[in-house]
Design a protein around this motif. Structure first.
Motif, PDB file in Angstrom:
ATOM      1  N   ALA A 185      40.753  36.990  52.741  1.00 16.32           N
ATOM      2  CA  ALA A 185      42.220  36.757  52.219  1.00 16.32           C
ATOM      3  C   ALA A 185      42.218  36.481  50.802  1.00 16.32           C
ATOM      4  CB  ALA A 185      42.668  35.782  53.208  1.00 16.32           C
ATOM      5  N   TYR A 186      41.403  35.589  50.247  1.00 13.06           N
ATOM      6  CA  TYR A 186      41.565  35.203  48.956  1.00 13.06           C
ATOM      7  C   TYR A 186      41.329  36.210  47.863  1.00 13.06           C
ATOM      8  CZ  TYR A 186      41.392  30.149  50.438  1.00 13.06           C
ATOM      9  OH  TYR A 186      41.946  29.285  50.974  1.00 13.06           O
ATOM     10  N   ARG A 187      40.356  37.195  48.208  1.00 11.83           N
ATOM     11  CA  ARG A 187      40.213  38.266  47.194  1.00 11.83           C
ATOM     12  C   ARG A 187      41.330  39.169  46.695  1.00 11.83           C
ATOM     13  NH1 ARG A 187      36.687  41.608  49.837  1.00 11.83           N
ATOM     14  NH2 ARG A 187      35.378  39.808  50.018  1.00 11.83           N
ATOM     15  N   THR A 188      42.157  39.611  47.755  1.00 11.05           N
ATOM     16  CA  THR A 188      43.284  40.209  47.472  1.00 11.05           C
ATOM     17  C   THR A 188      44.207  39.406  46.957  1.00 11.05           C
ATOM     18  OG1 THR A 188      42.607  40.963  49.901  1.00 11.05           O
ATOM     19  CG2 THR A 188      44.493  42.096  48.711  1.00 11.05           C
ATOM     20  N   ALA A 189      44.435  38.262  47.388  1.00 12.61           N
ATOM     21  CA  ALA A 189      45.525  37.390  46.787  1.00 12.61           C
ATOM     22  C   ALA A 189      45.321  36.940  45.058  1.00 12.61           C
ATOM     23  CB  ALA A 189      45.406  36.046  47.662  1.00 12.61           C
ATOM     24  N   ILE A 190      43.799  36.920  44.931  1.00  9.19           N
ATOM     25  CA  ILE A 190      43.521  36.482  43.556  1.00  9.19           C
ATOM     26  C   ILE A 190      43.727  37.670  42.579  1.00  9.19           C
ATOM     27  CG2 ILE A 190      41.686  35.971  42.093  1.00  9.19           C
ATOM     28  CD1 ILE A 190      40.710  33.997  44.316  1.00  9.19           C
ATOM     29  N   GLN A 192      45.978  40.017  43.025  1.00 11.59           N
ATOM     30  CA  GLN A 192      47.586  40.143  43.111  1.00 11.59           C
ATOM     31  C   GLN A 192      47.737  39.231  41.867  1.00 11.59           C
ATOM     32  OE1 GLN A 192      48.676  40.093  47.421  1.00 11.59           O
ATOM     33  NE2 GLN A 192      50.663  40.301  46.379  1.00 11.59           N
ATOM     34  N   ALA A 193      47.253  37.979  42.096  1.00 12.90           N
ATOM     35  CA  ALA A 193      47.926  36.781  40.992  1.00 12.90           C
ATOM     36  C   ALA A 193      47.456  37.448  39.653  1.00 12.90           C
ATOM     37  CB  ALA A 193      47.176  35.552  41.588  1.00 12.90           C
ATOM     38  N   ALA A 194      46.155  37.823  39.539  1.00 14.63           N
ATOM     39  CA  ALA A 194      45.605  38.165  38.056  1.00 14.63           C
ATOM     40  C   ALA A 194      46.885  39.399  37.549  1.00 14.63           C
ATOM     41  CB  ALA A 194      44.166  38.824  38.215  1.00 14.63           C
ATOM     42  N   MET A 195      47.208  40.173  38.473  1.00 18.95           N
ATOM     43  CA  MET A 195      48.059  41.056  37.933  1.00 18.95           C
ATOM     44  C   MET A 195      49.328  40.614  37.165  1.00 18.95           C
ATOM     45  SD  MET A 195      47.895  44.353  40.557  1.00 18.95           S
ATOM     46  CE  MET A 195      49.444  44.037  41.011  1.00 18.95           C
ATOM     47  N   VAL A 196      49.725  39.651  37.819  1.00 19.84           N
ATOM     48  CA  VAL A 196      51.046  39.022  37.280  1.00 19.84           C
ATOM     49  C   VAL A 196      50.613  38.137  35.931  1.00 19.84           C
ATOM     50  CG1 VAL A 196      52.649  37.236  37.565  1.00 19.84           C
ATOM     51  CG2 VAL A 196      51.893  38.317  39.493  1.00 19.84           C
ATOM     52  N   PHE A 197      49.439  37.527  35.738  1.00 17.64           N
ATOM     53  CA  PHE A 197      48.935  37.018  34.699  1.00 17.64           C
ATOM     54  C   PHE A 197      48.888  38.273  33.578  1.00 17.64           C
ATOM     55  CE2 PHE A 197      47.144  32.741  34.892  1.00 17.64           C
ATOM     56  CZ  PHE A 197      47.345  32.657  36.334  1.00 17.64           C
ATOM     57  N   THR A 198      48.511  39.296  33.662  1.00 14.89           N
ATOM     58  CA  THR A 198      48.329  40.339  32.741  1.00 14.89           C
ATOM     59  C   THR A 198      49.813  40.937  32.296  1.00 14.89           C
ATOM     60  OG1 THR A 198      46.120  41.150  34.105  1.00 14.89           O
ATOM     61  CG2 THR A 198      47.133  42.536  32.494  1.00 14.89           C
ATOM     62  N   ILE A 227      32.503  24.759  53.688  1.00 22.22           N
ATOM     63  CA  ILE A 227      33.486  25.072  52.647  1.00 22.22           C
ATOM     64  C   ILE A 227      32.802  25.414  51.239  1.00 22.22           C
ATOM     65  CG2 ILE A 227      32.876  22.685  51.777  1.00 22.22           C
ATOM     66  CD1 ILE A 227      36.426  24.194  51.452  1.00 22.22           C
ATOM     67  N   GLU A 228      31.434  25.711  51.010  1.00 19.43           N
ATOM     68  CA  GLU A 228      30.838  26.176  50.131  1.00 19.43           C
ATOM     69  C   GLU A 228      30.833  27.768  50.209  1.00 19.43           C
ATOM     70  OE1 GLU A 228      29.340  24.180  52.347  1.00 19.43           O
ATOM     71  OE2 GLU A 228      29.323  22.350  51.013  1.00 19.43           O
ATOM     72  N   THR A 229      31.249  28.269  51.207  1.00 18.24           N
ATOM     73  CA  THR A 229      31.388  29.666  51.310  1.00 18.24           C
ATOM     74  C   THR A 229      32.665  30.306  50.780  1.00 18.24           C
ATOM     75  OG1 THR A 229      29.739  29.797  53.337  1.00 18.24           O
ATOM     76  CG2 THR A 229      31.400  31.565  52.909  1.00 18.24           C
ATOM     77  N   PHE A 230      33.429  29.327  50.863  1.00 16.34           N
ATOM     78  CA  PHE A 230      34.963  29.532  50.379  1.00 16.34           C
ATOM     79  C   PHE A 230      34.808  29.391  49.072  1.00 16.34           C
ATOM     80  CE2 PHE A 230      36.068  28.892  54.795  1.00 16.34           C
ATOM     81  CZ  PHE A 230      37.249  29.856  54.853  1.00 16.34           C
ATOM     82  N   GLY A 231      34.269  28.295  48.451  1.00 11.98           N
ATOM     83  CA  GLY A 231      33.941  27.980  47.095  1.00 11.98           C
ATOM     84  C   GLY A 231      33.317  29.219  46.314  1.00 11.98           C
ATOM     85  N   GLU A 232      32.214  29.649  46.956  1.00  9.77           N
ATOM     86  CA  GLU A 232      31.641  30.791  46.249  1.00  9.77           C
ATOM     87  C   GLU A 232      32.451  32.081  46.170  1.00  9.77           C
ATOM     88  OE1 GLU A 232      28.016  31.011  48.329  1.00  9.77           O
ATOM     89  OE2 GLU A 232      27.433  29.127  47.693  1.00  9.77           O
ATOM     90  N   ALA A 233      33.168  32.310  47.272  1.00 12.35           N
ATOM     91  CA  ALA A 233      33.907  33.756  47.518  1.00 12.35           C
ATOM     92  C   ALA A 233      35.103  33.408  46.411  1.00 12.35           C
ATOM     93  CB  ALA A 233      34.567  33.977  48.754  1.00 12.35           C
ATOM     94  N   ILE A 234      35.669  32.478  46.384  1.00 11.04           N
ATOM     95  CA  ILE A 234      36.936  32.047  45.627  1.00 11.04           C
ATOM     96  C   ILE A 234      36.495  32.218  44.078  1.00 11.04           C
ATOM     97  CG2 ILE A 234      38.364  30.447  44.559  1.00 11.04           C
ATOM     98  CD1 ILE A 234      38.825  29.390  47.469  1.00 11.04           C
ATOM     99  N   MET A 235      35.344  31.872  43.671  1.00 12.23           N
ATOM    100  CA  MET A 235      35.023  31.875  42.159  1.00 12.23           C
ATOM    101  C   MET A 235      34.336  33.270  41.779  1.00 12.23           C
ATOM    102  SD  MET A 235      35.959  28.777  40.982  1.00 12.23           S
ATOM    103  CE  MET A 235      35.449  29.346  39.466  1.00 12.23           C
ATOM    104  N   ALA A 240      35.954  38.031  38.965  1.00 16.64           N
ATOM    105  CA  ALA A 240      36.064  39.338  39.066  1.00 16.64           C
ATOM    106  C   ALA A 240      37.525  39.648  38.550  1.00 16.64           C
ATOM    107  CB  ALA A 240      35.887  39.895  40.475  1.00 16.64           C
ATOM    108  N   ALA A 241      38.456  38.878  38.734  1.00 14.46           N
ATOM    109  CA  ALA A 241      39.794  39.361  38.388  1.00 14.46           C
ATOM    110  C   ALA A 241      40.485  38.683  36.913  1.00 14.46           C
ATOM    111  CB  ALA A 241      40.768  38.585  39.514  1.00 14.46           C
ATOM    112  N   PHE A 242      39.592  37.618  36.562  1.00 12.60           N
ATOM    113  CA  PHE A 242      40.057  37.331  35.169  1.00 12.60           C
ATOM    114  C   PHE A 242      39.245  37.274  34.201  1.00 12.60           C
ATOM    115  CE2 PHE A 242      43.020  35.071  38.297  1.00 12.60           C
ATOM    116  CZ  PHE A 242      44.132  35.032  37.703  1.00 12.60           C
ATOM    117  N   GLY A 243      37.757  37.479  34.436  1.00 13.26           N
ATOM    118  CA  GLY A 243      36.755  37.726  33.408  1.00 13.26           C
ATOM    119  C   GLY A 243      36.400  36.455  32.847  1.00 13.26           C
ATOM    120  N   ASN A 244      36.591  36.298  31.539  1.00 14.28           N
ATOM    121  CA  ASN A 244      35.914  35.084  31.051  1.00 14.28           C
ATOM    122  C   ASN A 244      37.129  34.075  30.548  1.00 14.28           C
ATOM    123  OD1 ASN A 244      33.336  35.399  30.929  1.00 14.28           O
ATOM    124  ND2 ASN A 244      33.321  36.732  28.973  1.00 14.28           N
TER     125      ASN A 244
END
Lengths: 376, 376
Positions: A185-190, A192-198, A227-235, A240-244
């Motif tokens: 669920a986080y991948r898609t949401a992040i 989407q959010a990155a598009m708003v930033f751009t 929780i580590e699995t969530f941390g890794e997937a989120i980061m 991927a969405a925001f680059g550096n």
């Protein structure tokens, strides 16, 4: 069960129903969340359990706070929280509550509609605001429906409007649903959010904040990813969405901080076979859906229930609350089993009840008072 | 709306959310119930609203009381009720609660299982007991499920056992479900109850009490049959089933006594269109499912909602509570309409909220306090 909770239960120094919370476990959970997502600021979701000892302990650990109401903000301030560390995260706020928060020095506010933005512009001029996106909550045991959030396109327009109203368009948020067991669920949401930033950068607005919400699951009867699995997937998704150019990250855990730090003790009021229900065994506890276990609605949250010291085989049981209300039945279909020897006066434990229990309790339905609370 | 409530609302001397109850209307409802069923003793179902001013007024009118818990019994005694006029009507009671009630002088107790009977024999020796039958609740807006009651055959066996345990087998009860709009449910239930009387007379036990329960409906958005219709149907069924040897009759109205005597006042916190919900208009109130309107679960009880003084056409609206909880949505599917001009800060009235509202309210979910209560 932590040793401290076990000692408390052994002491018997309480009346039922009771909820006991181990503050050391709260602190350990906070540390584990920080270790799993070191780049994210932790804003504890006060609504999960606003008890002063919890807020005090978390404030001492450097936690920040996600508040749903002005009453929760006052509780955070009373615990010594700096107003600059409080986010007013409910997108639906009275204007008087916004004004009072702003006066207290709270700087960060959520919104998801033009109407809310107008209130913010009036009552909290110059505040930092973030817009909540509506994202898929598939995989959540306690989803948050269409009540909150808006589309990426609308969020972009609203954040521009925020700037024009003299507010600081600060970022976006989303919530993948409470007790969300999937990392997808986080991948898609992040993204989407990155598009708003751009989009907004192209309009001259530099958003800073990506609020990843809460919803991190805890183990009830079924295993959940650590929780580590969530941390890794989120980061991974954020990179991927925001680059550096990483945004400021914020998480709002509630259940993951206090859920497994608490245990409820309840007395069996009656246990009997119900001929009119096909001979099924019913066990009535002195805590029920209106005594705090509201998240058993639809059997959504399935707590682990044990009966220490009661010997004998476990047999299927319907588990109900003590009130005269027919909907005050917690589990019929999930397939709970309890010792067949369980009888009135015995005690059962309902585990992992540190979050979303005490505050849901009705003030006195059927005359039953809320559970006693103990913070250890 | 009674003139007294209207004057109170006009005064503006309250904060929202608030619930105001007109005690004169409570008294008028009590009188109407007595007129419709003059042969039945009225045991007010305290759980509907246990506020002291209501209990005081009803005690003064000669009402008796149906209590769900020892806390409700204490409230009745504090209102001056004679313990002999209190029925401990919950079939699921802690033994300590039975003992305390018995000590206070309460003489009448409900049960529906052998396990409860054993507790009663021990903690309330010599008490009058009545056995609750499980009957059809078809036609009820808020049915009470299979949580309570047993079969006529089992009831007969249990009442014999009651005598053998030194208790007084006093009668039977049933409950046709809350907000029961059909009179038909009573006919079958009364016939079932009469069979238990007949069977036991053959065994040397003379039952005296037929407890007809509560569930009498009030008008929310839809018309319901008047209480006179229920009175006539019940008495016709009782005469058909019992002939000339009428049992002592008892009713346990709660909603029908206090429901339409109360009104809730709420402030609109936000009103906006939700693009992510097909453009539907959402209206968020400062009272919701966890602030007292628990019976909106599944949109079961459909309150009349008005927005006095707000002009303009009414348009469809989803109506939600103020909390961050996604299930805190009261009406999505029922087809509510509210003025399109309604906006944050406006007031709406939720009518007929004198029963089953104040006590359901959570003690502080999301930090929101329960509604203020006013008894006029």
């Amino acid at each position: 069960m932590t040793p401290k909770l076990a000692r408390f239960l052994d002491s018997g120094a309480y009346a039922t129903p009771a909820v006991a919370v181990d503050l050391d476990r709260v602190a350990a959970n906070f540390a584990a969340l920080h270790a799993a997502l070191p780049d994210a600021a932790i804003y504890y979701a006060v609504k999960a359990n606003p008890a002063a000892p919890i807020l005090d302990r978390l404030a001492g650990l450097g936690s920040r706070f996600d508040a749903a109401s002005i009453e929760e903000i006052r509780a955070c301030l009373a615990a010594g929280a700096d107003p600059g560390t409080i986010s007013f995260g409910n997108t639906v706020k009275k204007q008087s509550a916004i004004a009072e928060a702003h006066e207290h020095g709270v700087e960060l506010f959520a919104f998801d509609s033009g109407e809310e933005l107008a209130k913010l512009a009036q009552a909290a001029p110059g505040a930092k605001v973030y817009c909540r996106l509506s994202v898929s909550q598939s995989g959540a045991d306690w989803p948050l429906s269409r009540k909150f959030g808006t589309s990426a396109d609308h969020a972009r327009d609203l954040l521009i409007e925020a700037r024009d109203l003299g507010l600081i368009p600060h970022g976006v948020s989303f919530h993948v649903g409470s007790q969300q067991t999937g990392v997808g669920a986080y991948r898609t949401a992040i993204a989407q959010a990155a598009m708003v930033f751009t989009d907004l950068r192209a309009r001259g607005i530099d958003l800073r904040l990506l609020n990843l919400g809460g919803g991190f699951p805890i183990r009830y009867r079924e295993d959940v990813p650590p929780i580590e699995t969530f941390g890794e997937a989120i980061m991974a998704s954020v990179r991927a969405a925001f680059g550096n150019d990483l945004p400021d990250l914020l998480i709002e855990p509630g259940r993951a901080v206090v859920g497994d730090a608490g245990v409820a003790v309840s007395e069996v009021v009656l246990a009997c076979a119900r001929a009119e229900d096909g001979g099924r065994r019913w066990v009535y506890l002195d805590i029920g859906r209106f005594g705090g276990l509201a998240e058993t609605e639809g059997e959504a949250i399935r707590y682990r229930i044990s009966a220490p010291g009661i010997a004998g085989a476990a047999t299927p049981a319907v588990i109900a609350g003590p009130s005269c209300d027919g909907v005050d039945v917690m589990y019929r279909d999930t397939g709970y089993r309890l010792p067949s020897a369980l009888k009135a006066g015995d005690r059962v434990l309902i585990h992992d009840t540190g979050a979303y229990v005490t505050t849901y309790a009705s003030q006195g339905f059927n005359g039953f008072p809320p559970p006693q609370e103990y913070y250890l």
